[in-house]
Motif scaffolding. Structure first.
Motif, short mmCIF file in Angstrom:
data_model
loop_
_atom_site.label_atom_id
_atom_site.label_comp_id
_atom_site.label_asym_id
_atom_site.label_seq_id
_atom_site.Cartn_x
_atom_site.Cartn_y
_atom_site.Cartn_z
N GLY A 1 3.07 37.41 -8.72
CA GLY A 1 2.78 36.47 -9.80
C GLY A 1 2.05 35.86 -9.67
O GLY A 1 0.84 36.18 -8.26
N ASP A 2 1.52 34.80 -10.26
CA ASP A 2 0.01 33.97 -9.72
C ASP A 2 0.44 33.58 -8.37
O ASP A 2 1.35 32.75 -8.14
N HIS B 1 6.95 37.96 1.24
CA HIS B 1 6.45 37.88 0.62
C HIS B 1 5.03 36.95 0.90
O HIS B 1 4.86 36.69 2.28
N TRP B 2 4.14 37.17 0.66
CA TRP B 2 2.09 37.41 0.75
C TRP B 2 2.30 35.95 -0.40
O TRP B 2 2.68 36.48 -1.11
N PHE B 3 1.68 34.89 -0.19
CA PHE B 3 1.47 34.07 -1.46
C PHE B 3 0.11 33.17 -0.95
O PHE B 3 -0.17 32.55 0.43
N VAL C 1 6.05 29.47 -4.09
CA VAL C 1 7.09 30.37 -4.50
C VAL C 1 8.42 30.28 -4.82
O VAL C 1 8.90 30.23 -3.54
N ASP C 2 8.65 30.61 -5.19
CA ASP C 2 9.95 29.96 -5.91
C ASP C 2 11.37 31.20 -5.50
O ASP C 2 10.91 32.61 -5.40
N HIS C 3 12.31 30.48 -4.67
CA HIS C 3 13.65 31.92 -3.72
C HIS C 3 14.60 31.23 -4.28
O HIS C 3 14.51 30.36 -4.91
N ASP C 4 15.98 32.14 -4.26
CA ASP C 4 16.99 30.97 -4.93
C ASP C 4 17.91 32.22 -3.77
O ASP C 4 17.70 33.37 -3.82
N THR C 5 19.11 31.44 -3.26
CA THR C 5 19.67 32.30 -1.54
C THR C 5 20.55 33.57 -2.98
O THR C 5 21.17 34.10 -2.22
N GLY C 6 21.27 33.29 -3.92
CA GLY C 6 21.97 34.07 -4.95
C GLY C 6 23.63 33.77 -4.41
O GLY C 6 24.09 34.70 -4.55
#
Length: 586
Positions: free
Chosen positions: A487-488, A508-510, A514-519
């Protein structure tokens, strides 16, 4: 020095703390015993310790501080004799220097019930206050006006073993520290963790048993429980520890701010809750507890419901450092297959792992998999000749050597022969049973103690997967990077692990958030590029948490959604994130 410029000093935090919310008192030194006496108001004080605690010193200190009290060492008064205990646990210890069999005994089996009853009668007949102290003090059938857990960190226990401390109810102080560690790992700590787990919700106070007894620190049980609750709501770090080794390097000295007078540092355990500690800041005091307490006390919040259902109260993911920069090769080794570790050692999962290269020089290599066409009988014969000291093992004849550069990721499912070469800085991402390494060849070295390091060829050869040859290894275990989303200002890559392994790793390169979720499952991350980042909750579920280059941090399942945002001036940042496959909330 050959250390690359990427290893310039950073802001690595060697003593991260979890700040306990609310207002809680804390006591130190003589204030500890005064607080306990006041709380007990003449009633019985029960101090249940952890094996390797200095019970003799506690008895003397309490007798000094509370001269009117009767102090009883429960271990001396009621535990079985050392001979009886040896008979009970002998099958778990085996004759091997390193490996035993996991114990499923409970602490009451190590005590004489009649002698426990005698202690109870002594308490009932005492004139004045009584203090019971020792591992298993709560087994005495008396009501406790004040219940205390004296907790002790695993790394501190290991230092005590090295300094000559014997195991519990044993006279093996001068023994090989590996044998003492084995007895702790396979027997004492198994029993002790299950015992103290039943006390967490009941204790009135937590006593930090890691320092000197005269300078002990005490916090209320409510503060201890609040600290565990806080840790399992948002990101946190455990306390890393560093250890030298025969192959150790120099990279961690630079990046982690370690003592340059030491010859080397080989290991850093940066996320092994069974080994690492948590520091809880309570008011102006900081107390040290085993990080394993969070796993035992709040497994669903930390691990997630599905991961807990699969593994129980065990933390299944391990991050650690292996520093060979300006050092030497690790031992050539293999880890047991799941069926083998279950049948032989009583563990229900094995040490699948991987090497993520934080840094490397231009000539660094990773040894991985057998070479196509290698003759297994000849290789086994050459290994046995090397074990006998008759000739060096010709590694390059039998084992692949892959060039290794920064940010490469090598996958190592159990049964794969492997070894990190010199001049590398490895972030090892693996399953947690770290002790089960079968060394095959150690380059003719002895340990830091001057004794040859243990070689376990029979175990190793029973587990080597000979079909993991050059072609198979190249196709399945090397350079498996796959872009899965972008994404952006960010890109997400799958870097492993192999389909035979239960851990999933994403990089993740950023350049922006960056949005994450433990799920619904625990996440373990390391900032592998960039000097600093902040972990935030879009729902304000936890306070912003700052991490620095090379720091490993845990995001509990209960945290849910979180965001990682760069803080440093570098053109890009990167994290690697590990989780357990198939346990995400759907």
């Amino acid at each position: 020095m050959r250390i690359p410029p990427s290893a310039a000093p950073h802001r690595y935090d060697k003593a991260p703390v979890v700040r306990v919310p609310g207002t809680h008192p804390a006591w130190r030194g003589d204030g500890v015993w005064a607080a306990l006496a006041e709380h007990a108001d003449g009633g019985t004080i029960v101090i249940d310790t952890y094996p390797a605690s200095d019970v003799d010193a506690y008895v003397k200190e309490i007798e000094r501080a509370l001269p009117a009290a009767t102090v009883i060492d429960v271990e001396r008064a009621a535990a079985h004799s050392p001979e009886r205990i040896e008979a009970l646990i002998g099958d778990n210890l085996t004759d091997d220097r390193v490996f035993g069999i996991m114990s499923h005994r409970t602490l009451d089996e190590l005590y004489d019930p009649e002698r426990l009853a005698d202690v109870a009668r002594q308490v009932a007949g005492a004139d004045g206050q009584v203090v019971l102290v020792g591992w298993g003090a709560t087994l005495v059938p008396v009501p406790a006006a004040t219940l205390v857990l004296a907790d002790l960190a695993r790394w501190e226990i290991q230092q005590r073993y090295r300094a000559g401390l014997a195991n519990w109810r044993a006279s093996n102080g001068s023994d090989d520290p590996l044998r003492k560690f084995k007895r702790g790992y396979f027997v004492e700590w198994r029993i002790a963790d299950q015992h103290k787990r039943e006390l967490f919700d009941r204790i009135d106070f937590l006593l930090d048993a890691n320092g000197s007894v005269a300078d002990a620190k005490l916090v209320p049980g409510d503060a201890f429980r609040a600290g565990l609750a806080t840790a399992t709501k948002g990101p946190f770090r455990v306390v890393p520890f560093f250890d030298p080794g025969v192959w150790g390097g120099q990279w961690m000295k630079e990046v982690c701010g370690l003592d340059h007078a030491k010859e080397n540092y080989a290991w850093c355990f940066d996320c092994v809750p069974e080994e690492n500690s948590l520091l809880l800041a309570v008011g102006d005091e900081v107390v040290e507890i085993p990080a394993m307490d969070a796993v035992l006390a709040r497994p669903v919040e930390l691990l997630g419901e599905r991961t807990f259902a699969r593994f129980g109260a065990e933390f299944p993911i391990r991050f650690d450092f292996l520093d060979t920069m300006e050092g030497g090769n690790l031992s050539l080794q293999v880890h047991p297959l799941t069926d083998y570790i279950q049948r032989t050692f009583g563990m229900h999962y094995t040490q699948d792992e991987s090497y993520y290269l934080l840094d490397a020089t231009d000539d660094a290599v990773v040894y991985l998999g057998t070479k196509t066409g290698a003759d297994r009988e000849e290789m086994a014969a050459d290994l046995r000749r090397a074990e006998r000291g008759e000739a060096p093992f010709p590694v390059e004849q039998y084992i692949n050597a892959f060039p290794a550069k920064k940010h490469d990721h090598f996958l190592i499912p159990a049964g794969t022969v492997h070894c990190s070469g010199a001049d590398s800085m490895v972030l090892e991402i693996s399953a947690t049973p770290y002790i089960f390494t079968f060394k095959m060849w150690d380059w003719g070295r002895v340990g830091l103690d001057g004794v040859p390091r243990p070689i376990h060829l029979d175990h190793a050869l029973a587990n080597v997967q000979w079909d993991r040859d050059t072609e198979w290894t190249t196709e399945h275990l090397v350079d498996r990077v796959e872009t899965v989303a972008e994404g952006d200002g960010w890109r997400e890559e799958r870097t492993g692990l192999h389909e035979l392994e239960f851990i999933e790793v994403r990089r993740h390169w950023f350049t922006g958030p960056v949005d994450h979720d433990t799920g619904g499952t625990v996440n373990v991350l390391n900032l592998v590029e960039g000097s600093e980042a902040v972990v935030e909750s879009p729902d304000d579920a936890f306070e912003p948490f700052v991490v620095h280059y090379a720091e490993t941090f845990i995001v509990p399942a209960a945290a849910g959604r979180y965001r990682v945002r760069p803080l440093g001036d570098e053109p890009r940042h990167a994290t690697v994130k590990a989780s357990v496959r198939g346990t995400e909330t759907r």
